[in-house]
Design a protein around this motif. Structure first.
Motif, PDB file in Angstrom:
ATOM      1  N   ARG A  74       0.817  -1.221   0.000  1.00 52.93           N
ATOM      2  CA  ARG A  74       0.000   0.000   0.000  1.00 52.93           C
ATOM      3  C   ARG A  74       0.846   1.264   0.000  1.00 52.93           C
ATOM      4  O   ARG A  74       0.427   2.292  -0.501  1.00 52.93           O
ATOM      5  N   LYS A  75       2.045   1.172   0.569  1.00 49.94           N
ATOM      6  CA  LYS A  75       2.937   2.342   0.546  1.00 49.94           C
ATOM      7  C   LYS A  75       3.452   2.619  -0.855  1.00 49.94           C
ATOM      8  O   LYS A  75       3.914   3.719  -1.138  1.00 49.94           O
ATOM      9  N   SER A  76       3.392   1.619  -1.746  1.00 49.68           N
ATOM     10  CA  SER A  76       4.003   1.789  -3.069  1.00 49.68           C
ATOM     11  C   SER A  76       3.008   2.187  -4.154  1.00 49.68           C
ATOM     12  O   SER A  76       3.423   2.483  -5.260  1.00 49.68           O
ATOM     13  N   ILE A  77       1.714   2.157  -3.830  1.00 50.57           N
ATOM     14  CA  ILE A  77       0.758   2.289  -4.928  1.00 50.57           C
ATOM     15  C   ILE A  77      -0.165   3.497  -4.816  1.00 50.57           C
ATOM     16  O   ILE A  77      -0.327   4.087  -3.756  1.00 50.57           O
ATOM     17  N   GLY A  78      -0.736   3.826  -5.961  1.00 49.72           N
ATOM     18  CA  GLY A  78      -1.837   4.776  -6.000  1.00 49.72           C
ATOM     19  C   GLY A  78      -2.923   4.105  -6.809  1.00 49.72           C
ATOM     20  O   GLY A  78      -2.637   3.257  -7.642  1.00 49.72           O
ATOM     21  N   ILE A  79      -4.166   4.448  -6.539  1.00 51.53           N
ATOM     22  CA  ILE A  79      -5.226   3.787  -7.309  1.00 51.53           C
ATOM     23  C   ILE A  79      -6.397   4.718  -7.574  1.00 51.53           C
ATOM     24  O   ILE A  79      -6.767   5.530  -6.726  1.00 51.53           O
ATOM     25  N   VAL A  80      -6.932   4.599  -8.777  1.00 48.54           N
ATOM     26  CA  VAL A  80      -8.195   5.253  -9.091  1.00 48.54           C
ATOM     27  C   VAL A  80      -9.189   4.133  -9.355  1.00 48.54           C
ATOM     28  O   VAL A  80      -9.014   3.337 -10.268  1.00 48.54           O
ATOM     29  N   PHE A 156      -2.440   2.275 -10.306  1.00 52.37           N
ATOM     30  CA  PHE A 156      -3.496   1.456 -10.891  1.00 52.37           C
ATOM     31  C   PHE A 156      -4.654   2.362 -11.282  1.00 52.37           C
ATOM     32  O   PHE A 156      -5.125   3.154 -10.464  1.00 52.37           O
ATOM     33  N   LEU A 157      -5.093   2.244 -12.515  1.00 55.20           N
ATOM     34  CA  LEU A 157      -6.196   3.086 -12.979  1.00 55.20           C
ATOM     35  C   LEU A 157      -7.276   2.192 -13.564  1.00 55.20           C
ATOM     36  O   LEU A 157      -7.069   1.544 -14.587  1.00 55.20           O
ATOM     37  N   ASP A 158      -8.415   2.133 -12.905  1.00 51.27           N
ATOM     38  CA  ASP A 158      -9.503   1.283 -13.391  1.00 51.27           C
ATOM     39  C   ASP A 158     -10.503   2.146 -14.151  1.00 51.27           C
ATOM     40  O   ASP A 158     -11.302   2.858 -13.559  1.00 51.27           O
ATOM     41  N   GLU A 159     -10.436   2.090 -15.445  1.00 50.92           N
ATOM     42  CA  GLU A 159     -11.242   2.930 -16.333  1.00 50.92           C
ATOM     43  C   GLU A 159     -11.192   4.400 -15.925  1.00 50.92           C
ATOM     44  O   GLU A 159     -12.217   5.018 -15.653  1.00 50.92           O
TER      45      GLU A 159
END
Ligand SMILES: Nc1ncnc2c1ncn2[C@@H]1O[C@H](COP(=O)(O)OP(=O)(O)OP(=O)(O)O)[C@@H](O)[C@H]1O
Ligand SMILES: [Mg+2]
Lengths: 317, 248
Positions: A74-80, A156-159
């Protein structure tokens, strides 16, 4: 290897949403996940970003095991997320400020980062309004701003561009590409816009029924599958004999029209027309990723389909 | 450091929303008023003076506990809404431990409930409850402890359920027995044996007893004993809350 999965599987009761999936994504890559509705894209991303526990198999993100070292992941990621998740009852700026705190952005950078992302998504003027007064596209923009604000190592980009106008989309892609290059950020995205995947992604994987059907660069996929597309209209076409021609890769029929994928139309079109006999209409264009997608996943809409579909298509090939 | 900022971020969000949602503010003012004036004064007119206090004053500590109990327990429903609206995902993927997320939410709920607590203490001054500054501080701390325990219970239930309707159902089975068998409305000194047994098992009994002891000087158990039981109960509830959030 920044992302690696080994026989990663997620089952919802009897339904296998992600099926023994093996995947490797390199650092700095922009990697696209394509697939029809229900293919398992969101499920895969949810497991990689540690919100969902896999049923079996393993995966590593930034070298950390997604189950045993979830907090390091979780420290390494960004997510939409695909589903909107900005807080309606806070203002845009408050949403971003909260994200800064939660993701440990250094104090001295906070204000600057907020201003920076607000200007990228063009929300400066509305930043101090409550999010429940935003339009759908504005929320999406805020969400994107939030996902990239802490400069994650893996995004991570989900649509991400669902429902955005073309201007904003261009703008956001430029920024993400720039960020990916400057900070060596890895991006994994899903999209249903094939032009977007074609333009942005270094590699794409088409997944269907939780499995990778094919994985390659968009150019290689187009060369291999799509070639050029010939659209024909004809009374009583002889599809089987057309299939036998060595430069014809695929034939599909839809709404009384034939779609043929052929190698190098400029060379073979004349020969093709001698085989078809008299026709009512012909149109030639170069192949796109869209054709590749339809070739691998078929044309039917998924919700109506039973379990057998996958195997039927596998056997056909 | 980052954990503390995480707790602060989650708490700050709750606090902001509390002040923005007018319904929450209004209901936290209205409902205790109704209880003290309608219930206390109404029943009070038919009940004799208890231990030298009018019934309205006698049940004042019980009403204060009740207001805090209800608000605290019901706060757990917001975690279900947060999950339904997907807002919680943003917090759950953040590199902050679940214990901190829980702590932030719990403090948010306690803030919410204690706003009501403070309001009640102020009303107390006006209806003739003997409240000195020292008593006010002690009463505040006791209410805070009760609130922390009950918000935690509410969050445990909320973390394990998926629908707000299910939450109301479960919470009613927790809340009403806890309230009725706590001695909030009647003195626990001369109850039939079975009822005395039930009240002795109810952690809230000790909260009510402590508060009544602090405010009116009527208590069945020593106050430090009451406080110790509430403290242990609050710790267990928080532990269960953290476990519930880990599984979420
Ligand atoms: N919580 C859930 N419970 C049961 N089944 C689920 C759940 N979430 C997803 N599924 C199922 O898992 C499969 C994969 O869903 P997923 O959301 O990963 O698809 P997707 O590729 O993201 O599709 P889309 O393009 O529509 O977003 C679908 O068949 C879906 O019905
Ligand atoms: Mg999806």
């Amino acid at each position: 290897m920044v992302i690696k999965t080994e026989a990663l599987t997620k089952k919802y009761g009897k339904l296998t949403a992600v099926d023994q999936l093996n995947l490797e994504v390199e650092e700095g890559e922009i990697f696209g996940l394509l697939g029809p509705n229900g293919a398992g894209k969101t499920t895969l991303i949810s497991m990689l970003c540690t919100i969902l526990k896999p049923t079996s198999g393993r995966a590593w993100v930034n070298g950390f095991d997604i189950v045993k070292e979830a907090s390091k992941v979780r420290k390494s990621i960004g997510i939409v997320f695909q589903q909107p998740s900005v807080d309606d009852l806070l203002t845009g700026r408050e949403n971003l400020a909260m994200h800064n705190l939660l993701f440990g952005v250094p104090r001295e950078l906070r204000k600057q980062r907020i201003d920076e992302v607000l200007s990228i998504v063009n929300l400066e003027k509305r930043a101090d309004d409550l999010v429940n007064t935003y339009s759908g596209g504005m929320r999406r923009r805020l969400e994107l701003a939030r996902g990239i604000m802490h400069h994650p190592k893996i995004l991570f980009l989900d649509e991400p561009t669902l429902g955005l106008d073309p201007q904003t989309r261009e703008h956001i892609w430029e920024y993400i590409q720039e960020l990916a290059e400057k900070e060596c950020m890895t991006v994994m995205l899903t999209t249903h816009y094939m032009e977007e995947a074609e333009q942005l992604c270094d590699r794409v994987a088409i997944i269907d029924y939780g499995k990778i059907v094919v994985l390659d660069s968009p150019q290689a996929l187009k060369n291999k599958i799509a070639g050029d597309v010939v659209k024909l209209k004809q009374q009583n076409p002889d599809i089987d004999s057309l299939r036998k021609l060595d430069y014809v890769k695929n034939v599909q029929e839809k709404d009384g029209l034939l779609y043929l994928s052929i190698k190098d139309a400029s060379k073979h079109l004349q020969d093709l027309l001698t085989h078809t006999g008299p026709i009512d209409f012909v149109e030639v264009r170069s192949g796109t990723l869209n054709d590749v997608f339809l070739h691998y996943t078929g044309r039917e809409i998924r919700e109506a389909e039973a379990e057998g579909g996958f195997w039927e298509r596998v056997m056909k090939r | 450091m980052s954990e503390i900022e995480g707790i602060y971020a989650v708490w700050l969000r709750e606090a902001k929303i509390y002040t923005r949602e007018k319904e929450r503010l209004i209901s936290s003012v209205i409902s205790p008023l109704l209880w003290i004036f309608a219930f206390g004064a109404g029943v009070g007119s038919t009940v004799n003076v208890i231990s030298g206090y009018s019934y309205q004053v006698f049940i004042y500590p019980g009403i204060a506990v009740m207001a805090v109990l209800f608000t605290s327990l019901f706060y757990g429903v917001y975690i279900i809404w947060d999950r339904k609206l997907d807002f919680l995902k943003e917090v759950l993927v953040a590199p902050v431990s679940r214990a901190s997320v829980f702590a932030g939410k719990m403090l948010g709920g306690a803030t919410d409930a204690m706003m009501q607590g403070i309001f009640l203490l102020i009303i107390g001054i006006f209806i003739g409850v003997p409240l000195t500054p020292l008593v006010l501080i002690q009463a505040f701390l006791m209410l805070l402890l009760i609130s922390i325990a009950m918000v935690s219970i509410g969050l445990v239930i909320g973390a394990n359920l998926n629908s707000p309707e299910g939450f109301s159902l479960v919470i009613n089975f927790v809340m009403w027995p806890m309230f009725f068998f706590s001695g909030a409305l009647f003195p626990v000194s001369n109850l039939p044996a079975w009822l005395a047994g039930v009240t002795a098992l109810n952690p809230l009994t000790y909260g009510v007893d402590a508060l009544r002891g602090i405010i009116l000087g009527i208590n069945q158990f020593p106050i430090y004993y009451d406080a110790a039981i509430m403290l242990v109960f609050a710790m267990i509830a928080m532990g269960a809350g953290i476990l519930g959030f880990r599984r979420m």
